[in-house]
Every structure is written in structure tokens, then in C-alpha cells.
Write a protein that holds these residues in place. Structure first.
Motif, PDB file in Angstrom:
ATOM      1  N   THR A   1      31.876  57.980 106.443  1.00 27.58           N
ATOM      2  CA  THR A   1      31.168  57.768 105.178  1.00 27.58           C
ATOM      3  C   THR A   1      31.774  56.599 104.413  1.00 27.58           C
ATOM      4  O   THR A   1      32.852  56.098 104.745  1.00 27.58           O
ATOM      5  CB  THR A   1      31.213  59.041 104.315  1.00 27.58           C
ATOM      6  OG1 THR A   1      32.584  59.410 104.099  1.00 27.58           O
ATOM      7  CG2 THR A   1      30.476  60.182 104.989  1.00 27.58           C
ATOM      8  N   GLY A   2      31.059  56.145 103.392  1.00 27.68           N
ATOM      9  CA  GLY A   2      31.529  55.011 102.602  1.00 27.68           C
ATOM     10  C   GLY A   2      31.464  53.694 103.357  1.00 27.68           C
ATOM     11  O   GLY A   2      32.127  52.723 102.976  1.00 27.68           O
ATOM     12  N   TRP A   3      30.645  53.641 104.408  1.00 28.35           N
ATOM     13  CA  TRP A   3      30.503  52.422 105.220  1.00 28.35           C
ATOM     14  C   TRP A   3      29.091  51.895 105.047  1.00 28.35           C
ATOM     15  O   TRP A   3      28.124  52.553 105.452  1.00 28.35           O
ATOM     16  CB  TRP A   3      30.781  52.723 106.684  1.00 28.35           C
ATOM     17  CG  TRP A   3      30.880  51.506 107.575  1.00 28.35           C
ATOM     18  CD1 TRP A   3      32.007  50.872 107.974  1.00 28.35           C
ATOM     19  CD2 TRP A   3      29.783  50.787 108.187  1.00 28.35           C
ATOM     20  NE1 TRP A   3      31.703  49.803 108.792  1.00 28.35           N
ATOM     21  CE2 TRP A   3      30.342  49.728 108.933  1.00 28.35           C
ATOM     22  CE3 TRP A   3      28.403  50.938 108.166  1.00 28.35           C
ATOM     23  CZ2 TRP A   3      29.572  48.837 109.657  1.00 28.35           C
ATOM     24  CZ3 TRP A   3      27.624  50.033 108.885  1.00 28.35           C
ATOM     25  CH2 TRP A   3      28.201  49.004 109.620  1.00 28.35           C
ATOM     26  N   LYS A   4      28.966  50.723 104.477  1.00 26.89           N
ATOM     27  CA  LYS A   4      27.647  50.160 104.207  1.00 26.89           C
ATOM     28  C   LYS A   4      27.416  48.905 105.022  1.00 26.89           C
ATOM     29  O   LYS A   4      28.273  48.013 105.073  1.00 26.89           O
ATOM     30  CB  LYS A   4      27.509  49.835 102.711  1.00 26.89           C
ATOM     31  CG  LYS A   4      26.115  49.358 102.313  1.00 26.89           C
ATOM     32  CD  LYS A   4      26.009  49.159 100.813  1.00 26.89           C
ATOM     33  CE  LYS A   4      24.594  48.733 100.424  1.00 26.89           C
ATOM     34  NZ  LYS A   4      24.460  48.551  98.959  1.00 26.89           N
TER      35      LYS A   4
ATOM     36  N   GLN B   1      27.024  56.448 101.709  1.00 23.08           N
ATOM     37  CA  GLN B   1      27.341  57.400 100.653  1.00 23.08           C
ATOM     38  C   GLN B   1      28.656  58.124 100.926  1.00 23.08           C
ATOM     39  O   GLN B   1      29.222  58.035 102.021  1.00 23.08           O
ATOM     40  CB  GLN B   1      26.205  58.421 100.519  1.00 23.08           C
ATOM     41  CG  GLN B   1      24.865  57.822 100.156  1.00 23.08           C
ATOM     42  CD  GLN B   1      24.775  57.428  98.690  1.00 23.08           C
ATOM     43  OE1 GLN B   1      25.726  57.567  97.919  1.00 23.08           O
ATOM     44  NE2 GLN B   1      23.627  56.913  98.285  1.00 23.08           N
ATOM     45  N   ALA B   2      29.108  58.872  99.932  1.00 24.66           N
ATOM     46  CA  ALA B   2      30.353  59.631 100.075  1.00 24.66           C
ATOM     47  C   ALA B   2      30.168  60.847 100.974  1.00 24.66           C
ATOM     48  O   ALA B   2      31.142  61.390 101.503  1.00 24.66           O
ATOM     49  CB  ALA B   2      30.857  60.066  98.699  1.00 24.66           C
TER      50      ALA B   2
END
Length: 456
Positions: free
Chosen positions: A216-219, A178-179
Motif C-alpha cells: 500500500t501507499g504505492w502510486k 491508498q493506505a
């Protein structure tokens, strides 16, 4: 019950159903912090039991009598330290933990006076009091070890693990898709439970321990990504939660106006102004857990006139606690039991692609099995929110050599999987009751297990 009629007028879904001042009132803190006088009076009710049942009932093992005695002595720093030593997310847990079925349920005062000590409120009082100080003033970080651990998932389990490792001197890279970090605390809880951007304030405060990098923003999407984490770090802790949602598997599920309750709650949590969110005049929430209650109550708070919460079994097996069920009913939610969705029905004319009603079949329990009765009930709906549980995206993890059972990762109580150096915890781990406080305990225990591995 006859089916509702539908017209070409379309669904009644719109924002700003209420006066502007009502939104601030509706989404304010549902349980404001105790005053000093209230806290002292409540703390004096505690009997400070030896082998206290409340401490045993706490999944994180907080020494409840100890911290309450310190509140009674006006030692809030000492009280908060006792709480946070056992539960680093003590502030959030004080707000959202179902204390009525954990520590407060076994409070001796319930037997004597018919009312337990308000442990959750006292916990919040103590923790909130120290959050204007750096966390390092309570828990200085150990000498850096030079070891780095990757944590995937910045929800309660991941945060607890990262803080535990950082306190022990290790460096942590905390990844999240998520952000913002926070996971369930930030995206999955009703706004009135964690008002005032508390989840982010708590996370920022905890990151002040040092040694934690939030990415963040790492999936996590491929086995190669996970292998790269394992190659580049001394250990990896997976706390990925349950990102997928269960399907109803009935006709009409793809109609407009049908959405997952978790997405609805997340959208509301991230909205700068709740009055801008469109809400139906008639909302049906399918499910019986705390997510269903949060979705139903917040629909009502946004201005929905009729909100129905429908569960396939009886009240005794609902995931939402009795207190949560009462909270819903207090807000005008109609709770229906023994109904299973059979079809989501579309409107007519221009509204043909939008949900207009849900048809349910009534069930009974016979010899331990749910049996259909052949009786049907239909509820009109402009919006339908599905809150029937979440699931793990397990295909990737199976490819990584992890053992899966019942859709979750098999790991021991300390998070050890069958893959060396790879740990798992929180909602993605098999076992537990999907409570925030239990996820915190998972993360805390995994941090100690990883530390033992790194210093061996």
C-alpha cells in the motif's frame, strides 16, 4: 422560484446533529444476513431452472441454481464454493450488486409470483458462513510456479486477478496508492452496504490463499515506474480505476462547501465515529448514479435536514437503479430531474467565500437533444456534493504506449492491451458498466489470460 436569501451568519455546517445512539442505528447493516430458517424457505422457492436465466445474467457466471440447491440441502460449504469459484469477491457483490437489474430481474419466479428469489441475500448467507474458515480449506493453492506478476490497483478487479493468479501458483505483488487495499469496496461504498469493516475482512481472508504481497501507499506516477514493473515481473495488470473526478465547469465551483462526493464517502467510510463529520443542514447532490444516492442518503443519515439530488436528464437514464432511487426517496431525499447546474452562488458578508445556493436551468429533450428552456430554479445549500462521474488520469498511460479511447484503456475482454505483457481491466478499461461484479469478472479473466501467457 425566487433565489434564497443569504446572510452574514454563514453556512450551517456542523458535526453531531443527532443523538449518539442514532448514528449506530443509521450506519448499521442495511440488509442483515438471513437466518437459517429464512434462507431455507427462500432457497425452496428456486425452481432450479435448466439453462437458468439468472446464471446467464450474472456477469461472473455464478451457477445460481446450483448454489441455491446446496443451501436448501444445508450444504453451505458447497454453496459458497460454487459462488467463490466464479466470483472471489462474492461476499461484497452479494451486498452491493444491483441484483434487481441482473440475476433477480430475469428470475422465473417474478413472472409466476411477482417476486424473484432473493439471490443476493442467499449468496451473502452462504459466503458469510465460510469466512470463519481459511480460504485455503476451499481452494488450496497450486504448486508455486516461480513466476511473479505485478498488479496495480487493489480494488475489485485487481484483487480478483491477484487471487486468480495465486490460486494457479504464481506470486503476485498487489500495489495500491491508498493506505488500505480494497479500492472502491473500502473507500467508495456507503457504510450501510458494507458495514462492520467487511471490505477489510474479505480482503484479509482472500489474502490467506498465500502468494500475494500487498504493497500500500504505492502510486503509479511515472512511465519509468511502469517500465520498472514490466522489467521486474513476468506480466503487469493495470486495475487503476478512475481516480480523477469530473468538473462541473460552472462559476462558483471553487467555493468552500463544494466537494466531490467520492471524497465525502471515503471520509465517512474511514471515520471511527460518524458523529464527528460536519454536515450541512441543506445539502445538494449533483448527479444521478449510485454514488450520488450513497452521498445523498448518508448526508441524511448524518443529520442533514434537507437533501436534494439533482440530475440533468429524466429518471429512465439515471445511473442509479430503480431500487436505489426508491431507497433514496424512502430516506427523504428529494430527486429533481431535467435540471443542469448553471452557477454555484456564494453567500454575502463573512460568508462570501462559501456556497449558499445552486442555480439550475431546466432542460427538455427535443429530437434526442437536451435543450435549455430559459427557466431557472435555485436551491439553497450549505454543502454541495458533486457526483457527476470519474475519469482516468490518462496522460501517464498514453506515454506508456497504451491506446486510449474515450478516456479509457483499450484492451480486449481478457485484458490484453497492445503492449506485450501489459494487461488492463476494471473501470480503467474501455467498455463495461462500472459495476463491482463486472470489475471482478475482468480480473478473473485477465488472471487466466496471464496464466496462459506464463505457461506457454
Amino acid at each position: 422560484m425566487p433565489p434564497p436569501t443569504t446572510t452574514d451568519a454563514g453556512p450551517d455546517i456542523r458535526p453531531a446533529r443527532l443523538a449518539a445512539e442514532q448514528y449506530a442505528q443509521h450506519f448499521a447493516d442495511a440488509a442483515p444476513r438471513l437466518t437459517r430458517t429464512q434462507a431455507l424457505v427462500e432457497a425452496e422457492r428456486c425452481l432450479y431452472c435448466y439453462d437458468a436465466p439468472c446464471a446467464t445474467a450474472c456477469p461472473t457466471g455464478i451457477d445460481v441454481p446450483s448454489f441455491i440447491k446446496r443451501i436448501a440441502d444445508d450444504n453451505l460449504r458447497g454453496a459458497a464454493k460454487a459462488i467463490l469459484e466464479a466470483n472471489p469477491l462474492g461476499g461484497t457483490c452479494a451486498r452491493v450488486c444491483p441484483t434487481e437489474v441482473l440475476c433477480e430481474q430475469v428470475c422465473v419466479r417474478t413472472t409466476q409470483q411477482g417476486k424473484p428469489v432473493e439471490i443476493g441475500k442467499l449468496q451473502r448467507y452462504a459466503v458469510d458462513a465460510v469466512m470463519d474458515q481459511p480460504i485455503s480449506a476451499l481452494f488450496p493453492r497450486a504448486t508455486p510456479t516461480g513466476k511473479t506478476v505485478a498488479v496495480v490497483g487493489a480494488g475489485p478487479a485487481g484483487i480478483a486477478c491477484a487471487v486468480g493468479l495465486a490460486r494457479l501458483g504464481h506470486s503476485v505483488v498487489l500495489h495500491d496508492a491508498q493506505a488500505k487495499g480494497g479500492g472502491l469496496n473500502e473507500y467508495g461504498l456507503a457504510s450501510y452496504k458494507v458495514a462492520g469493516q467487511f471490505a477489510q475482512r474479505e480482503l484479509d481472508w482472500l489474502l490467506g490463499i498465500g502468494g500475494i504481497t500487498l504493497k500500500t501507499g504505492w502510486k503509479l506516477q511515472t512511465a519509468a515506474q511502469l517500465q520498472a514493473l514490466r522489467d521486474g515481473h513476468a506480466a503487469v495488470y493495470l486495475a487503476v480505476g478512475l481516480a480523477g473526478t469530473q468538473a462541473l465547469r460552472v462559476p462558483g465551483e471553487d467555493l468552500d462547501g463544494v466537494r466531490d462526493a467520492v471524497d465525502f464517502i471515503a471520509e465517512l467510510r474511514q471515520a471511527a465515529d460518524p458523529s464527528t463529520l460536519p454536515i450541512g443542514r441543506r445539502v445538494v447532490v449533483i448527479g444521478g448514479g449510485m454514488t450520488a444516492v450513497d452521498a445523498a442518503v448518508q448526508s441524511k443519515l448524518l443529520g442533514a435536514e434537507q437533501v436534494h439530488m439533482v440530475y440533468r436528464r429524466g429518471p429512465a437514464t439515471m445511473g442509479a437503479s430503480h431500487a436505489e432511487q426508491e431507497w433514496a426517496q424512502t430516506h427523504g431525499i428529494s430527486i429533481h430531474h431535467w435540471l443542469v447546474p448553471e452557477a454555484l452562488l456564494p453567500g454575502s458578508g463573512a460568508a462570501a467565500g462559501h456556497v449558499a445556493a445552486v442555480r439550475f436551468e431546466r432542460q427538455v429533450l427535443m429530437e434526442g437533444q437536451l435543450q435549455p428552456t430559459g427557466l431557472h430554479e435555485t436551491l439553497a445549500a450549505d454543502m454541495v456534493l458533486k457526483a457527476i462521474g470519474q475519469k482516468l488520469d490518462s496522460s501517464l498511460l498514453a506515454d506508456c504506449g497504451l491506446t486510449l479511447r474515450d478516456g479509457r484503456v483499450v484492451a480486449d475482454d481478457d485484458g490484453r492491451t497492445g503492449v506485450a505483457g501489459l494487461y488492463a481491466g476494471g473501470d480503467c478499461r474501455l467498455g463495461g458498466r462500472d459495476l463491482t461484479v463486472e470489475a471482478v469478472e475482468d480480473g478473473k479473466r485477465a488472471a487466466l489470460a496471464i496464466h496462459s501467457q506464463l505457461i506457454a
